[in-house]
Motif scaffolding. Sequence first.
Motif, PDB file in Angstrom:
ATOM      1  N   GLU A 203       0.810  -1.223   0.000  1.00 37.63           N
ATOM      2  CA  GLU A 203       0.000   0.000   0.000  1.00 37.63           C
ATOM      3  C   GLU A 203       0.845   1.276   0.000  1.00 37.63           C
ATOM      4  OE1 GLU A 203       1.233   0.030   4.103  1.00 37.63           O
ATOM      5  OE2 GLU A 203       0.754  -1.571   2.681  1.00 37.63           O
ATOM      6  N   THR A 204       1.986   1.260   0.670  1.00 36.57           N
ATOM      7  CA  THR A 204       2.838   2.455   0.724  1.00 36.57           C
ATOM      8  C   THR A 204       3.435   2.772  -0.644  1.00 36.57           C
ATOM      9  OG1 THR A 204       3.405   1.988   3.034  1.00 36.57           O
ATOM     10  CG2 THR A 204       4.835   3.502   1.844  1.00 36.57           C
ATOM     11  N   ASP A 205       3.994   1.756  -1.280  1.00 36.32           N
ATOM     12  CA  ASP A 205       4.600   1.959  -2.595  1.00 36.32           C
ATOM     13  C   ASP A 205       3.544   2.275  -3.652  1.00 36.32           C
ATOM     14  OD1 ASP A 205       7.077   1.465  -1.498  1.00 36.32           O
ATOM     15  OD2 ASP A 205       7.122  -0.650  -2.109  1.00 36.32           O
ATOM     16  N   CYS A 215      -5.229   4.952   1.689  1.00 36.07           N
ATOM     17  CA  CYS A 215      -4.955   3.739   2.456  1.00 36.07           C
ATOM     18  C   CYS A 215      -5.838   3.771   3.700  1.00 36.07           C
ATOM     19  CB  CYS A 215      -3.474   3.663   2.830  1.00 36.07           C
ATOM     20  SG  CYS A 215      -3.057   2.233   3.861  1.00 36.07           S
TER      21      CYS A 215
END
Length: 262
Positions: A203-205, A215
């Motif tokens: 989710e971060t990338d 998110c």
Amino acid sequence: PAKAIRAVKGKVGVIPVWGPVQQRMSSELMKAGGTPLDFVSRAFDRMMSDPSIGAIVMHFDSPGGSSFGVEELSTKIYNARGSKPIYSMADSCAASAAYWLATSADMVICTPSGLVGSVGVYIMHIDESKALADAGIAVTMVSAAKYKTELASHAPLSEDAKANLQRHVDAIYESFVGALKRNRNTTVDNVRTGYGQGRVMNETDALAAGMCDRCMSYEDLMARLTGGGSTGVSSAGMTAGVTDAQAAMDMMRMRSKWRSGA
């Protein structure tokens, strides 16, 4: 900046897209706990035409699957933007064909432990010729038309047949990339180089790459859409306030256990 998520009037329609996806139901898909896209299409049409439904959430937990029917359904969902809010929720996976569909919504949301992407296409050929020879089995094919049996597994894949499969893969990939360009309002080059090149992204990338918009958990999304109230999930696994289209699919899934795959 991502659009705000506000409470809607009326019900929130939820369309689950779980397990492998395929254009139509089959015994194999049912055993795998997968989702037929024609069911999704009919549920989407019903929810779009139902005035009591204020927003639609497409709830994804899918590794993808067959490409048949994906482009058409993606275009249908994309063209419905603006009629009522449409959200895609990766909880916890929207990969390959599932990601193609997820990006068609107004907003793509990924749960904190989720994965999105796998932007790519493949066709598999299995060469069983050595195994057959070792077992003392000889295969004779009788066919008409030059290329009718070129993909048979009893023999190695010829270079000509491999090149033809590559053309098919490239054509589907071009459609996939073009759809993501449209759906995510980006460029072809960005999709090709910045969306994982066939890998799934956490989710971060994914958020940094522009592959998703927010998110948050599924529960947080539903709470916002319903004004902070409970999502009302019963022990049967059905969400309160959704149409009978989802209930039918939920009942179908209760009859078979999804074996996860990638």
